[in-house]
Write a protein that holds these residues in place. Structure first.
Motif, short mmCIF file in Angstrom:
data_model
loop_
_atom_site.label_atom_id
_atom_site.label_comp_id
_atom_site.label_asym_id
_atom_site.label_seq_id
_atom_site.Cartn_x
_atom_site.Cartn_y
_atom_site.Cartn_z
N PHE A 61 0.83 -1.21 0.00
CA PHE A 61 0.00 0.00 0.00
C PHE A 61 0.87 1.26 0.00
O PHE A 61 0.53 2.25 -0.65
N CYS A 62 1.97 1.23 0.74
CA CYS A 62 2.86 2.39 0.78
C CYS A 62 3.56 2.59 -0.56
O CYS A 62 3.77 3.73 -1.00
N ARG A 63 3.92 1.50 -1.19
CA ARG A 63 4.68 1.58 -2.43
C ARG A 63 3.82 1.95 -3.63
O ARG A 63 4.24 2.74 -4.49
N THR A 64 2.62 1.39 -3.72
CA THR A 64 1.81 1.57 -4.92
C THR A 64 0.53 2.36 -4.67
O THR A 64 -0.11 2.79 -5.63
N GLY A 65 0.15 2.54 -3.39
CA GLY A 65 -1.16 3.09 -3.08
C GLY A 65 -2.19 1.98 -3.07
O GLY A 65 -1.97 0.89 -3.64
N TYR A 66 -3.31 2.24 -2.41
CA TYR A 66 -4.32 1.19 -2.27
C TYR A 66 -4.92 0.80 -3.62
O TYR A 66 -5.08 -0.39 -3.93
N ALA A 67 -5.26 1.79 -4.44
CA ALA A 67 -5.97 1.51 -5.70
C ALA A 67 -5.17 0.60 -6.61
O ALA A 67 -5.73 -0.29 -7.27
N ALA A 68 -3.86 0.79 -6.69
CA ALA A 68 -3.03 0.00 -7.60
C ALA A 68 -2.58 -1.32 -6.99
O ALA A 68 -2.04 -2.18 -7.70
N GLY A 197 -4.69 21.27 8.35
CA GLY A 197 -4.29 21.35 6.95
C GLY A 197 -2.79 21.57 6.79
O GLY A 197 -2.15 20.94 5.94
N ILE A 198 -2.24 22.44 7.61
CA ILE A 198 -0.79 22.68 7.58
C ILE A 198 -0.04 21.40 7.96
O ILE A 198 0.96 21.02 7.32
N PHE A 199 -0.53 20.74 9.00
CA PHE A 199 0.13 19.52 9.44
C PHE A 199 0.13 18.44 8.35
O PHE A 199 1.15 17.80 8.09
N LYS A 200 -1.01 18.23 7.71
CA LYS A 200 -1.10 17.20 6.67
C LYS A 200 -0.18 17.50 5.50
O LYS A 200 0.49 16.60 4.97
N ALA A 201 -0.15 18.76 5.08
CA ALA A 201 0.72 19.14 3.97
C ALA A 201 2.19 18.91 4.33
O ALA A 201 2.98 18.40 3.52
N ALA A 202 2.56 19.27 5.56
CA ALA A 202 3.94 19.09 5.99
C ALA A 202 4.28 17.61 6.15
O ALA A 202 5.41 17.19 5.86
N LEU A 203 3.32 16.82 6.62
CA LEU A 203 3.60 15.40 6.84
C LEU A 203 3.90 14.68 5.53
O LEU A 203 4.70 13.74 5.50
N ASP A 204 3.28 15.11 4.44
CA ASP A 204 3.63 14.55 3.13
C ASP A 204 5.12 14.72 2.85
O ASP A 204 5.79 13.80 2.37
N LEU A 205 5.63 15.90 3.12
CA LEU A 205 7.06 16.18 2.89
C LEU A 205 7.93 15.41 3.88
O LEU A 205 9.00 14.91 3.52
N ILE A 206 7.48 15.33 5.12
CA ILE A 206 8.25 14.62 6.15
C ILE A 206 8.39 13.14 5.80
O ILE A 206 9.48 12.56 5.88
N LEU A 207 7.29 12.52 5.40
CA LEU A 207 7.32 11.09 5.08
C LEU A 207 8.10 10.80 3.81
O LEU A 207 8.61 9.69 3.64
N ALA A 208 8.18 11.77 2.93
CA ALA A 208 8.90 11.57 1.67
C ALA A 208 10.41 11.76 1.81
O ALA A 208 11.15 11.54 0.86
N SER A 209 10.87 12.18 2.98
CA SER A 209 12.30 12.43 3.18
C SER A 209 12.82 11.59 4.35
O SER A 209 12.04 10.96 5.07
N GLU A 210 14.13 11.60 4.53
CA GLU A 210 14.75 10.80 5.59
C GLU A 210 15.88 11.58 6.23
O GLU A 210 16.35 12.58 5.68
N GLY A 211 16.30 11.09 7.38
CA GLY A 211 17.49 11.63 8.02
C GLY A 211 17.40 13.11 8.34
O GLY A 211 16.39 13.62 8.84
#
Length: 239
Positions: A61-68, A197-211
């Motif tokens: 689900f993380c790699r492809t999303g639920y739909a795919a 809304g701010i938190f959700k937008a930021a969490l997308d960036l947080i989860l997409a990065s590391e370290g």
């Protein structure tokens, strides 16, 4: 004299029948005991297999999303046959619902720790740390939670997702009401929605990065919320 052995055999026959019946009863008792002993082992194996399938589904689900995602992809990720998967889950939605229920339970426990009443006694920067750090850590440790709660096309968990959002909105409004008891309800609702809304937008960036990059985005999120809320919450209020 020749008839006597027959009489003796006839007398012995009931004893043999009783012995056979006793043996069968003992065999059934032993078989029943063996089945009872094997049941916990089968249950433990089933639970391990379910956990294995849920871990695999989370990765897919993380790699492809639920739909795919597909049950075949989940079975491959778990290194089992599709037939094995169908012994436990009839379809992809059932897997997502089971996984979502487990993650929602853990998320609600985490929210209870993040929104502790004693956090309201802290200065705003420390309050943000106390609330945001466990929420961000949970999402980073369970990226499938974000994929399921904020994805689309998952009818089995739509209501749970809405209830989670409503619960978070209410918790944020509770904090704002504590610091701004005279604030208009509609304004507090609007500000709470903006914070989420701010938190959700930021969490997308947080989860997409590391370290270090992830840590930098977390710091940026806290800075944005601090500057947004400080004019409103800077003055101490009794609570």
């Amino acid at each position: 004299m020749p008839e006597r052995p027959q009489a003796e055999n006839a007398a012995k026959a009931p004893k043999a029948t009783k012995s056979t019946a006793a043996g069968k009863a003992a065999g059934k008792t032993a078989e029943s005991a063996a089945k009872k002993a094997a049941a916990p082992r089968r249950q433990a194996r089933g639970e391990r297999r379910i956990a294995q399938l849920l871990d695999a589904a989370a990765s897919v689900f993380c790699r492809t999303g639920y739909a795919a995602a597909s049950t075949n992809a989940i079975a491959r990720e778990a290194e089992v046959s599709p037939g094995t998967l169908y012994q436990f889950f009839p379809n992809k939605e059932a897997i997502a619902v089971h996984l979502g229920d487990e993650l929602l339970r853990r998320a609600r426990d985490m929210h209870g720790q993040a929104f502790l009443p004693e956090n309201l006694d802290k200065p705003l920067p420390e309050l943000l740390d106390a609330v945001l750090d466990p929420v961000i850590a949970f999402n980073c440790e369970n990226p499938a939670f974000w994929a399921l709660m904020h994805g689309s096309g998952i009818p089995g968990i739509t209501q749970e997702r809405e209830e989670l959002h409503a619960g978070l909105l209410e918790r944020v409004q509770g904090i704002l009401r504590t610091f701004c008891p005279d604030g208009p309800p509609e304004e507090l609702t609007r500000v709470s929605g903006m914070i989420l809304g701010i938190f959700k937008a930021a969490l997308d960036l947080i989860l997409a990065s590391e370290g270090a990059e992830r840590a930098a985005y977390v710091a940026e999120l806290k800075t944005v919320l601090l500057r947004y809320l400080e004019p409103m919450l800077a003055a101490p209020h009794p609570h």
